[in-house]
Design a protein around this motif. Structure first.
Motif, PDB file in Angstrom:
ATOM      1  N   ALA A   1      13.746   1.083  -5.816  1.00  0.00           N
ATOM      2  CA  ALA A   1      14.734   1.683  -6.718  1.00  0.00           C
ATOM      3  C   ALA A   1      15.697   0.627  -7.255  1.00  0.00           C
ATOM      4  O   ALA A   1      16.051   0.637  -8.439  1.00  0.00           O
ATOM      5  CB  ALA A   1      15.497   2.789  -5.984  1.00  0.00           C
ATOM      6  N   GLN A   2      16.108  -0.301  -6.383  1.00  0.00           N
ATOM      7  CA  GLN A   2      17.060  -1.324  -6.822  1.00  0.00           C
ATOM      8  C   GLN A   2      16.433  -2.300  -7.806  1.00  0.00           C
ATOM      9  O   GLN A   2      16.985  -2.592  -8.862  1.00  0.00           O
ATOM     10  CB  GLN A   2      17.598  -2.090  -5.607  1.00  0.00           C
ATOM     11  CG  GLN A   2      18.717  -3.062  -5.939  1.00  0.00           C
ATOM     12  CD  GLN A   2      19.965  -2.342  -6.425  1.00  0.00           C
ATOM     13  OE1 GLN A   2      20.581  -1.607  -5.665  1.00  0.00           O
ATOM     14  NE2 GLN A   2      20.327  -2.529  -7.688  1.00  0.00           N
ATOM     15  N   VAL A   3      15.250  -2.796  -7.474  1.00  0.00           N
ATOM     16  CA  VAL A   3      14.592  -3.784  -8.329  1.00  0.00           C
ATOM     17  C   VAL A   3      14.254  -3.186  -9.690  1.00  0.00           C
ATOM     18  O   VAL A   3      14.484  -3.819 -10.731  1.00  0.00           O
ATOM     19  CB  VAL A   3      13.334  -4.343  -7.636  1.00  0.00           C
ATOM     20  CG1 VAL A   3      12.485  -5.155  -8.613  1.00  0.00           C
ATOM     21  CG2 VAL A   3      13.729  -5.199  -6.442  1.00  0.00           C
ATOM     22  N   LEU A   4      13.718  -1.978  -9.711  1.00  0.00           N
ATOM     23  CA  LEU A   4      13.324  -1.384 -10.990  1.00  0.00           C
ATOM     24  C   LEU A   4      14.539  -0.984 -11.821  1.00  0.00           C
ATOM     25  O   LEU A   4      14.501  -1.052 -13.058  1.00  0.00           O
ATOM     26  CB  LEU A   4      12.402  -0.198 -10.760  1.00  0.00           C
ATOM     27  CG  LEU A   4      11.085  -0.509 -10.034  1.00  0.00           C
ATOM     28  CD1 LEU A   4      10.134   0.682 -10.106  1.00  0.00           C
ATOM     29  CD2 LEU A   4      10.412  -1.760 -10.590  1.00  0.00           C
ATOM     30  N   SER A   5      15.630  -0.583 -11.184  1.00  0.00           N
ATOM     31  CA  SER A   5      16.875  -0.373 -11.931  1.00  0.00           C
ATOM     32  C   SER A   5      17.361  -1.679 -12.540  1.00  0.00           C
ATOM     33  O   SER A   5      17.802  -1.724 -13.701  1.00  0.00           O
ATOM     34  CB  SER A   5      17.959   0.199 -11.010  1.00  0.00           C
ATOM     35  OG  SER A   5      17.680   1.515 -10.604  1.00  0.00           O
TER      36      SER A   5
ATOM     37  N   GLY B   1      -0.563  -6.288  -6.563  1.00  0.00           N
ATOM     38  CA  GLY B   1       0.249  -5.240  -5.963  1.00  0.00           C
ATOM     39  C   GLY B   1       1.103  -4.569  -7.027  1.00  0.00           C
ATOM     40  O   GLY B   1       1.744  -5.252  -7.838  1.00  0.00           O
ATOM     41  N   LEU B   2       1.116  -3.243  -7.044  1.00  0.00           N
ATOM     42  CA  LEU B   2       1.844  -2.475  -8.062  1.00  0.00           C
ATOM     43  C   LEU B   2       2.739  -1.436  -7.409  1.00  0.00           C
ATOM     44  O   LEU B   2       2.295  -0.686  -6.537  1.00  0.00           O
ATOM     45  CB  LEU B   2       0.868  -1.730  -8.982  1.00  0.00           C
ATOM     46  CG  LEU B   2      -0.095  -2.548  -9.834  1.00  0.00           C
ATOM     47  CD1 LEU B   2      -1.137  -1.627 -10.457  1.00  0.00           C
ATOM     48  CD2 LEU B   2       0.672  -3.288 -10.915  1.00  0.00           C
ATOM     49  N   THR B   3       3.997  -1.388  -7.846  1.00  0.00           N
ATOM     50  CA  THR B   3       4.827  -0.243  -7.498  1.00  0.00           C
ATOM     51  C   THR B   3       4.515   0.888  -8.477  1.00  0.00           C
ATOM     52  O   THR B   3       3.960   0.660  -9.546  1.00  0.00           O
ATOM     53  CB  THR B   3       6.320  -0.564  -7.611  1.00  0.00           C
ATOM     54  OG1 THR B   3       6.663  -0.784  -8.991  1.00  0.00           O
ATOM     55  CG2 THR B   3       6.695  -1.796  -6.788  1.00  0.00           C
ATOM     56  N   SER B   4       4.897   2.093  -8.116  1.00  0.00           N
ATOM     57  CA  SER B   4       4.864   3.174  -9.097  1.00  0.00           C
ATOM     58  C   SER B   4       5.911   2.877 -10.163  1.00  0.00           C
ATOM     59  O   SER B   4       6.867   2.129  -9.945  1.00  0.00           O
ATOM     60  CB  SER B   4       5.171   4.509  -8.424  1.00  0.00           C
ATOM     61  OG  SER B   4       6.490   4.503  -7.906  1.00  0.00           O
ATOM     62  N   ALA B   5       5.726   3.470 -11.330  1.00  0.00           N
ATOM     63  CA  ALA B   5       6.664   3.254 -12.424  1.00  0.00           C
ATOM     64  C   ALA B   5       7.920   4.098 -12.229  1.00  0.00           C
ATOM     65  O   ALA B   5       7.867   5.209 -11.707  1.00  0.00           O
ATOM     66  CB  ALA B   5       6.011   3.609 -13.753  1.00  0.00           C
TER      67      ALA B   5
ATOM     68  N   GLY C   1       1.555   6.369 -18.826  1.00  0.00           N
ATOM     69  CA  GLY C   1       1.320   5.731 -17.540  1.00  0.00           C
ATOM     70  C   GLY C   1       0.135   4.791 -17.530  1.00  0.00           C
ATOM     71  O   GLY C   1      -0.314   4.301 -18.572  1.00  0.00           O
ATOM     72  N   LEU C   2      -0.396   4.538 -16.319  1.00  0.00           N
ATOM     73  CA  LEU C   2      -1.476   3.578 -16.089  1.00  0.00           C
ATOM     74  C   LEU C   2      -2.832   4.231 -16.291  1.00  0.00           C
ATOM     75  O   LEU C   2      -3.116   5.293 -15.717  1.00  0.00           O
ATOM     76  CB  LEU C   2      -1.372   3.020 -14.667  1.00  0.00           C
ATOM     77  CG  LEU C   2      -2.506   2.106 -14.187  1.00  0.00           C
ATOM     78  CD1 LEU C   2      -2.526   0.792 -14.979  1.00  0.00           C
ATOM     79  CD2 LEU C   2      -2.368   1.821 -12.691  1.00  0.00           C
TER      80      LEU C   2
ATOM     81  N   ASN D   1      -2.176   7.878 -11.002  1.00  0.00           N
ATOM     82  CA  ASN D   1      -0.761   7.981 -10.628  1.00  0.00           C
ATOM     83  C   ASN D   1      -0.548   7.337  -9.263  1.00  0.00           C
ATOM     84  O   ASN D   1      -1.353   7.518  -8.345  1.00  0.00           O
ATOM     85  CB  ASN D   1      -0.331   9.454 -10.577  1.00  0.00           C
ATOM     86  CG  ASN D   1      -0.410  10.120 -11.937  1.00  0.00           C
ATOM     87  OD1 ASN D   1      -0.104   9.502 -12.950  1.00  0.00           O
ATOM     88  ND2 ASN D   1      -0.813  11.384 -11.958  1.00  0.00           N
ATOM     89  N   ILE D   2       0.544   6.585  -9.136  1.00  0.00           N
ATOM     90  CA  ILE D   2       0.911   5.961  -7.864  1.00  0.00           C
ATOM     91  C   ILE D   2       2.145   6.682  -7.333  1.00  0.00           C
ATOM     92  O   ILE D   2       3.173   6.729  -8.022  1.00  0.00           O
ATOM     93  CB  ILE D   2       1.229   4.466  -8.047  1.00  0.00           C
ATOM     94  CG1 ILE D   2       0.064   3.738  -8.713  1.00  0.00           C
ATOM     95  CG2 ILE D   2       1.579   3.813  -6.700  1.00  0.00           C
ATOM     96  CD1 ILE D   2       0.407   2.319  -9.161  1.00  0.00           C
ATOM     97  N   PRO D   3       2.098   7.251  -6.137  1.00  0.00           N
ATOM     98  CA  PRO D   3       3.292   7.904  -5.587  1.00  0.00           C
ATOM     99  C   PRO D   3       4.455   6.920  -5.436  1.00  0.00           C
ATOM    100  O   PRO D   3       4.249   5.723  -5.211  1.00  0.00           O
ATOM    101  CB  PRO D   3       2.814   8.416  -4.217  1.00  0.00           C
ATOM    102  CG  PRO D   3       1.328   8.544  -4.358  1.00  0.00           C
ATOM    103  CD  PRO D   3       0.920   7.416  -5.260  1.00  0.00           C
ATOM    104  N   LYS D   4       5.680   7.425  -5.536  1.00  0.00           N
ATOM    105  CA  LYS D   4       6.856   6.554  -5.520  1.00  0.00           C
ATOM    106  C   LYS D   4       7.030   5.811  -4.205  1.00  0.00           C
ATOM    107  O   LYS D   4       7.634   4.737  -4.182  1.00  0.00           O
ATOM    108  CB  LYS D   4       8.115   7.380  -5.825  1.00  0.00           C
ATOM    109  CG  LYS D   4       8.184   7.902  -7.247  1.00  0.00           C
ATOM    110  CD  LYS D   4       9.454   8.722  -7.466  1.00  0.00           C
ATOM    111  CE  LYS D   4       9.485   9.289  -8.875  1.00  0.00           C
ATOM    112  NZ  LYS D   4      10.685  10.121  -9.107  1.00  0.00           N
ATOM    113  N   ASP D   5       6.539   6.392  -3.109  1.00  0.00           N
ATOM    114  CA  ASP D   5       6.728   5.755  -1.810  1.00  0.00           C
ATOM    115  C   ASP D   5       5.497   4.956  -1.374  1.00  0.00           C
ATOM    116  O   ASP D   5       5.347   4.640  -0.195  1.00  0.00           O
ATOM    117  CB  ASP D   5       7.074   6.793  -0.744  1.00  0.00           C
ATOM    118  CG  ASP D   5       6.020   7.891  -0.604  1.00  0.00           C
ATOM    119  OD1 ASP D   5       5.081   7.930  -1.437  1.00  0.00           O
ATOM    120  OD2 ASP D   5       6.130   8.697   0.337  1.00  0.00           O
TER     121      ASP D   5
END
Length: 375
Positions: free
Chosen positions: A51-55, A232-236, A282-283, A296-300
């Motif tokens: 959350a911090q990095v993507l913000s 490696g990918l985070t969710s969007a 999305g992806l 879809n990649i879950p947020k966690d």
């Protein structure tokens, strides 16, 4: 609208225990796969770091042009620091709809290192030029949070690599034991890319236009292969920048209320939409049967995609996958105008420049061709 595909999912503990089956790996990465695996049950700190990095990606992209210019690196072909409008899309036009912040992850090996050593590779500044970081005074926590999240992603990639090594050692004659794990854990060339997809100029569309869209409308990121080993990918994170502008001017008045008491120098986390207002955004992955599917990649969770170097290393047993990103469009007639942005982090684990990805071909030689083709 494209079909939504369910990616193969494993738990972090399964990777730690070494119990991911060969059938699961083949389903995730093999010749008939989507080339992606999702890892769940990550360390507790992952959700807050994401959350911090993507913000922070939105705060970064909101900096004035002169400040962003000071964070660019022309000598690295804009593959260190801020980059926008330097890549070409399939149309041949320069891509101005996304901004990237590139980071060399040599710090994973040694905190003092900010790039791979230039010795023997004077023509590859995209890997040997030192990182550029915004000042802590301007974007507090930016560097610390990016480095912490990248370390977590690389640690997880190392576990995925160890599972791939078990498979390769059993199925590929002459495969060097532990090779992919060695690549991921010793690399000085792993590259992170923090992405901010700007609200598209055509982000308002009627429902009729949406029904007539092509499913391969790759307006936010053109169809491409990753050229490393495991990405490696985070969710969007989807944000409505009309409702919550990432304005640095407002931070001084809101930070004290939004930041926690034990981390007063952290920028406020921006309010994330629960989902994209446009379900088609999305992806997307082009499957082995040439079908375009949405993933879809879950947020966690973290996802890991196969790249071209891994395809070479495993002699085609694990295949690189073509993929693209589709922008968000909102229907007209809504009561409030929306400006939808999308932020994500990709970490490309790659061999050291002098290591071979196939007999007689070093990663440096392979990467030269990729950069020349795309930049």
């Amino acid at each position: 609208m494209a079909r939504v595909a369910q990616a193969v999912t494993v738990s972090l503990q399964e990777l730690v225990d070494g119990t991911v089956s060969f059938d699961t790996l083949t389903e995730a990465f093999g010749p008939s796969s989507l080339g992606i695996i999702v890892v769940k049950d990550l360390p507790e700190e992952f959700v807050q770091l994401r959350a911090q990095v993507l913000s922070n990606a939105s705060y970064l992209a909101a900096l004035p042009d002169n400040e962003l210019d000071s964070l660019t690196s022309p000598e690295s072909k804009y593959l260190v620091g801020w980059s926008c409008g330097k890549e070409t899309l399939k149309s041949g036009q320069f891509d101005t709809l996304k901004g990237s912040y590139y980071v060399n992850c040599a710090f994973y090996q040694d905190q003092a290192l900010q790039s791979a050593p230039a010795d023997g590779f004077p023509d590859l500044p995209q890997y040997t030029a030192p990182n550029i970081w915004p000042s802590d005074a301007r974007l507090p926590s930016f560097r610390d949070s990016v480095e912490s999240l990248c370390r977590l992603v690389i640690d997880t990639a190392a576990l995925v690599a160890r599972a791939c090594d078990r498979y390769a050692e059993a199925n590929i004659e002459g495969y060097a034991a532990g090779y992919l794990h060695h690549v991921v854990t010793t690399s000085l060339t792993t590259k992170a890319r923090l992405l901010h997809y700007f609200p598209s100029p055509g982000s308002v569309a009627s429902s009729t236009e949406k029904e007539g869209e092509s499913v391969d409308d790759d307006d936010w990121c053109a169809t491409h292969f990753d050229h490393g080993c495991l990405t490696g990918l985070t969710s969007a994170m989807f944000l409505d920048e009309a409702a919550s502008p990432p304005s640095l001017a407002s931070i001084s008045t809101s930070a004290s209320a939004s930041a926690s008491a034990d981390s007063p120098d952290t920028l406020p986390v921006l309010p994330e939409l629960s989902q994209s207002p446009d379900p088609s955004a999305g992806l997307y992955i082009r499957s082995r049967t040439d079908e375009i599917v949405k993933v879809n990649i879950p947020k966690d969770c973290l996802a890991f995609q196969t790249g071209e170097a891994l395809q070479l290393i495993t002699r085609g047993r694990f295949r690189a996958v073509p993929h693209f990103v589709k922008g968000a469009r909102c229907c007209t007639g809504t009561a409030v105008e929306q400006r939808i942005a999308r932020n994500t982090l990709a970490v490309f684990t790659q061999p050291n420049l002098g290591e071979e990805v196939e007999p007689g071909l070093t990663f440096a030689e392979f990467a030269r061709g990729v950069v020349q083709r795309n930049y």
